[in-house]
Scaffold this motif. Sequence first.
Motif, PDB file in Angstrom:
ATOM      1  N   GLU A   4       1.458  -1.277   0.172  1.00  0.00           N
ATOM      2  CA  GLU A   4      -0.204  -0.294   0.479  1.00  0.00           C
ATOM      3  C   GLU A   4       0.662   1.593   0.187  1.00  0.00           C
ATOM      4  N   THR A   5       1.648   1.069   0.770  1.00  0.00           N
ATOM      5  CA  THR A   5       2.977   2.213   0.773  1.00  0.00           C
ATOM      6  C   THR A   5       4.280   2.768  -0.533  1.00  0.00           C
ATOM      7  N   LYS A   6       3.570   1.543  -1.082  1.00  0.00           N
ATOM      8  CA  LYS A   6       3.884   1.303  -3.078  1.00  0.00           C
ATOM      9  C   LYS A   6       4.045   1.590  -3.248  1.00  0.00           C
ATOM     10  N   GLN A   7       2.686   2.058  -3.666  1.00  0.00           N
ATOM     11  CA  GLN A   7       1.359   2.620  -4.580  1.00  0.00           C
ATOM     12  C   GLN A   7       1.049   3.902  -4.360  1.00  0.00           C
ATOM     13  N   VAL A   8       1.054   4.437  -3.304  1.00  0.00           N
ATOM     14  CA  VAL A   8       0.497   5.598  -2.590  1.00  0.00           C
ATOM     15  C   VAL A   8       2.012   6.511  -2.850  1.00  0.00           C
ATOM     16  N   PHE A   9       3.012   5.509  -2.165  1.00  0.00           N
ATOM     17  CA  PHE A   9       4.465   6.652  -3.591  1.00  0.00           C
ATOM     18  C   PHE A   9       4.960   6.487  -4.671  1.00  0.00           C
ATOM     19  N   ASP A  10       4.680   4.886  -5.265  1.00  0.00           N
ATOM     20  CA  ASP A  10       4.518   5.665  -6.923  1.00  0.00           C
ATOM     21  C   ASP A  10       3.402   6.642  -7.446  1.00  0.00           C
ATOM     22  N   ASN A  11       2.113   6.472  -6.793  1.00  0.00           N
ATOM     23  CA  ASN A  11       1.450   7.858  -7.517  1.00  0.00           C
ATOM     24  C   ASN A  11       1.037   8.805  -6.933  1.00  0.00           C
ATOM     25  N   ILE A  12       2.339   9.906  -6.266  1.00  0.00           N
ATOM     26  CA  ILE A  12       2.440  10.876  -6.075  1.00  0.00           C
ATOM     27  C   ILE A  12       3.891  11.469  -6.985  1.00  0.00           C
ATOM     28  N   SER A  13       3.366  12.626  -7.365  1.00  0.00           N
ATOM     29  CA  SER A  13       4.087  12.720  -8.345  1.00  0.00           C
ATOM     30  C   SER A  13       4.354  14.704  -8.393  1.00  0.00           C
ATOM     31  N   HIS A  14       4.890  15.202  -8.400  1.00  0.00           N
ATOM     32  CA  HIS A  14       5.131  17.007  -8.165  1.00  0.00           C
ATOM     33  C   HIS A  14       6.518  17.254  -9.161  1.00  0.00           C
ATOM     34  N   PRO A  15       6.367  18.846  -9.930  1.00  0.00           N
ATOM     35  CA  PRO A  15       8.054  19.655  -9.875  1.00  0.00           C
ATOM     36  C   PRO A  15       8.564  19.583  -8.728  1.00  0.00           C
ATOM     37  N   SER A  16       8.278  20.086  -7.579  1.00  0.00           N
ATOM     38  CA  SER A  16       9.129  20.194  -6.421  1.00  0.00           C
ATOM     39  C   SER A  16       9.534  18.908  -5.838  1.00  0.00           C
ATOM     40  N   LEU A  17       8.840  17.845  -6.305  1.00  0.00           N
ATOM     41  CA  LEU A  17       9.408  16.750  -5.521  1.00  0.00           C
ATOM     42  C   LEU A  17      10.378  15.790  -6.247  1.00  0.00           C
ATOM     43  N   THR A  18      11.209  15.443  -5.756  1.00  0.00           N
ATOM     44  CA  THR A  18      12.420  13.935  -5.100  1.00  0.00           C
ATOM     45  C   THR A  18      12.034  12.687  -4.666  1.00  0.00           C
ATOM     46  N   LYS A  19      12.090  11.450  -5.567  1.00  0.00           N
ATOM     47  CA  LYS A  19      11.396  10.741  -5.071  1.00  0.00           C
ATOM     48  C   LYS A  19      13.044   9.922  -4.783  1.00  0.00           C
ATOM     49  N   ILE A  20      13.127   9.021  -3.390  1.00  0.00           N
ATOM     50  CA  ILE A  20      13.814   8.093  -3.833  1.00  0.00           C
ATOM     51  C   ILE A  20      13.960   6.737  -2.525  1.00  0.00           C
ATOM     52  N   ARG A  21      13.659   5.601  -3.351  1.00  0.00           N
ATOM     53  CA  ARG A  21      13.494   4.194  -3.421  1.00  0.00           C
ATOM     54  C   ARG A  21      15.012   3.685  -3.142  1.00  0.00           C
ATOM     55  N   LEU A  22      14.924   3.377  -1.901  1.00  0.00           N
ATOM     56  CA  LEU A  22      15.936   2.508  -1.424  1.00  0.00           C
ATOM     57  C   LEU A  22      15.699   1.251  -1.433  1.00  0.00           C
ATOM     58  N   ASP A  23      16.246   0.157  -2.203  1.00  0.00           N
ATOM     59  CA  ASP A  23      16.095  -1.473  -2.112  1.00  0.00           C
ATOM     60  C   ASP A  23      16.022  -2.074  -1.156  1.00  0.00           C
TER      61      ASP A  23
END
Length: 119
Positions: A47-66
């Motif tokens: 559920e958290t991965k899905q929410v993370f994947d669906n969030i986007s914005h020009p001022s947002l940088t996303k980092i996914r740790l393995d």
Amino acid sequence: MELDIITIGITAFNEGKYLQLAWNSVVSQNDNRWEVIMVLDGGANEETKQVFDNISHPSLTKIRLDTNKGPYFARSKAIENANTPWYCQLDGDDLLPENFTNLIINTINDNPDADIIYG
């Protein structure tokens, strides 16, 4: 154009729908001089991965740790990637008050020699 003043680091692991609420509390700020570094710790639930994947914005940088590195590593990763003079940590299940950025920026302007602001 005004420059971003605050980096808001959002770390997430198993917050699910609360991560979306945390994000909503950022984008609804009355002063948008912010950037966000969102770090998803490895091993997060679906559920958290899905929410993370669906969030986007020009001022947002996303980092996914393995792999699961824990909250301190995730926070450090957000701080390392910040590009502003000020940093604020928001856990994925926390909310910012509506006027948070405005209050912080006013406090910065009123206290130009401050190193830390807390409340």
